[in-house]
Design an enzyme around this catalytic site. Sequence first.
Site, short mmCIF file in Angstrom:
data_model
loop_
_atom_site.label_atom_id
_atom_site.label_comp_id
_atom_site.label_asym_id
_atom_site.label_seq_id
_atom_site.Cartn_x
_atom_site.Cartn_y
_atom_site.Cartn_z
N GLU A 83 3.49 9.37 -3.38
CA GLU A 83 4.52 8.87 -2.46
C GLU A 83 5.59 8.04 -3.18
O GLU A 83 6.33 7.29 -2.56
CB GLU A 83 3.87 8.04 -1.35
CG GLU A 83 2.99 8.86 -0.43
CD GLU A 83 2.40 8.05 0.70
OE1 GLU A 83 2.64 6.82 0.75
OE2 GLU A 83 1.70 8.64 1.55
N GLU A 119 0.88 -1.17 0.00
CA GLU A 119 0.00 0.00 0.00
C GLU A 119 0.91 1.21 0.00
O GLU A 119 1.38 1.65 1.04
CB GLU A 119 -0.92 -0.03 1.23
CG GLU A 119 -2.08 0.95 1.13
CD GLU A 119 -1.68 2.37 1.46
OE1 GLU A 119 -1.33 3.12 0.52
OE2 GLU A 119 -1.71 2.72 2.64
#
Length: 691
Positions: A144, A135
């Site tokens: 990210e 994740e």
Amino acid sequence: MEQPLSDMALDEGVFDLRQEIARSAFADMCHDWERNQKYDQALRITITRFHAAGKKAHVLDIGTGSGLLSMMAVRAGADSVVACEAFSPMADCAEKIIEANGMQKSIHLIKKRSTKLKVGPGLDMEHRANILVTELFDTELIGEGALATYRHALEHLLTKDVETIPHKATIYAQLVECPLALSWQQIKTLSNADGDILLRVPPEVADCRGSSAVFDIQLSQLPTGSFNTLTEPIPVFEFNWAKQDELPMDRCRKNVCHARISAFPQAVFMWWDLVMEKEDQVMLSCAPYWAHPDHAQLKQKSTDQATERRIPESNLIPWRDHWMQAVYFLPPTKIPLKQGQQFVLQSYHDEYSLWFGLGEETSTPLSPPYCTCGWHIAQSRSRIGQLNDSLRNKRYLNYFERVFSSDSVVLVLSEGSLLGLAAARMGVKQVLLYEPNTISRRCMEAFIQHNNIQNVQLIHSADALEPEGAGTVTHVFAEPHFPSAILPWDNLHYGDMLKNVKPLLPASVMVIPGSGTLYALPVEFLDLHKISAPLGTCESFDLSMMDRLIEQHSAYADSPIEAQPLWEYPAYPLSGAIRLMDIDIVKEFGQTKLEKGEIFLDKPERLNGIAIWIEWHLDESHSPKTTISCGPQIPVEEASREPVRWNVNFRQGVHLLRKHPNHKAVIPWAVKFNPMLGNVYFQFDYMDEVE
């Protein structure tokens, strides 16, 4: 007690580390029951299919956090599991959690980044994995660094026939007309109550594309009727996480669309969904409620809920704060689209971010946005919303008309105050404008020059106020606003500035505002409390060690009050507003104050948060007072079935209970204001009577 009302100094390095641990958001994700269950379903389906085909299931978990996904993989029957976690405090915690759940022999935990892993006999991984579960996503999906991490793993850590969990992601865009969202982006012309223009916006400000920082928001909480959709949701990008050639670092996609209605194209709403496994049996959507695939089904199920409170339709879908939606602003335009008109939606992404534009199929590629005017650097989006708030501005300007005259000399002790410039345009003799920040000062100079304002003098610091000029000041005005303020009462810095310059001012000077009042409201949040609520067990795994880790560091590094835009988080009042403290900015500001009282609750078990805000009183001599509130838009009815309607242009303070449910019907509180440090300390004693 939550925190002693004493002033503590913390070692900066230790403080930063502990705060990073406390705010790591692992707990927030673990509270997302839909996320957890769908990862678990995908692991079971995938591992079962591998075994049915006579293949072993070797799982790699990148960024394991608490170790939850790795433990799910073991429970689903994985033949081997390797988990990596680079953040060492969380990696140490995961090691203890895995051991507490009896899986230390089944999970090989490596405390390093996935890009540092080595594959081979006796190395980090004995062999490549054929299942990747991870994740790595944020509101923008790729913000990210997911693309680079997946590409590295596919090349160096995974087999050619790897299956990934999640399997695919799709990004959706929906073109909208949304004046409310635009008010957080573009500064508007400022007019008085009669419609006369006081301040026009310089072209370089009006044409600026704004900040490139993602504007993440709970789209489902936008007020009803605040936007019009010009298109249906459009799938603009797809990512196949198992195929390196389907994970490009940058792309442009052009979709030919037709406008559903006649409206101004102002922004793009964005969200994404995940297909969790290869057979497409499990899907997780981050869509707002009106576009959520499960909305109709969930709405039907909600009809038999208890009638004690009204659950907004927007809250019938699964709630999460770690993956929200986002707003992207289009290049400014004054040309509306006509119903049925054809246009091209241009969608772009690079390694970390997204942006959008409108044009033709042959249009020149659009570069990423960045601020050229300075306003989007010097001021937050909520501050720009304040500057555009017509009701707020009307209240200030009406008050100015009552108290200012052609002989007034106004000292403005706020930063980026267009109201100070408006006062100059309303015919006062002179405005002395405090602007210490270079960028903000340049922004104000642009407005001064564009509007040809002659009676304004910029002051770089309070110390630069000359005694001769100070002696002519008739009024001191503050909104008050300072970009460094996080919580609403941080703007009490204005009182400290006033105290320093007051010896230079005439005794008869009028101070606006002259006082402020702190208020509190005990509430029951539908969801916001989950960001700090303990986990205990999650999907039958014991995660209490992570609770203790976060609680330990949060008690050290986090204030018991945090700033939140509460309009995004529905809450129900459990009493009327409670007056905590009056702060006299003119007469008593140098004195430490301590106030105590009690909160009385009819249904204490519903309490999970206490909202706090400040109201500024412009006029002490009139009744009712002219007040600017950072809190509810309308007075709060005690124990209402309706959620509180908060001012959308301010962040409020909120204290989230760490012990729930609460059993105390009477909760003592204390508030201490220390003007020397410019701090306000809050304490709420809700420790359970029944353990």
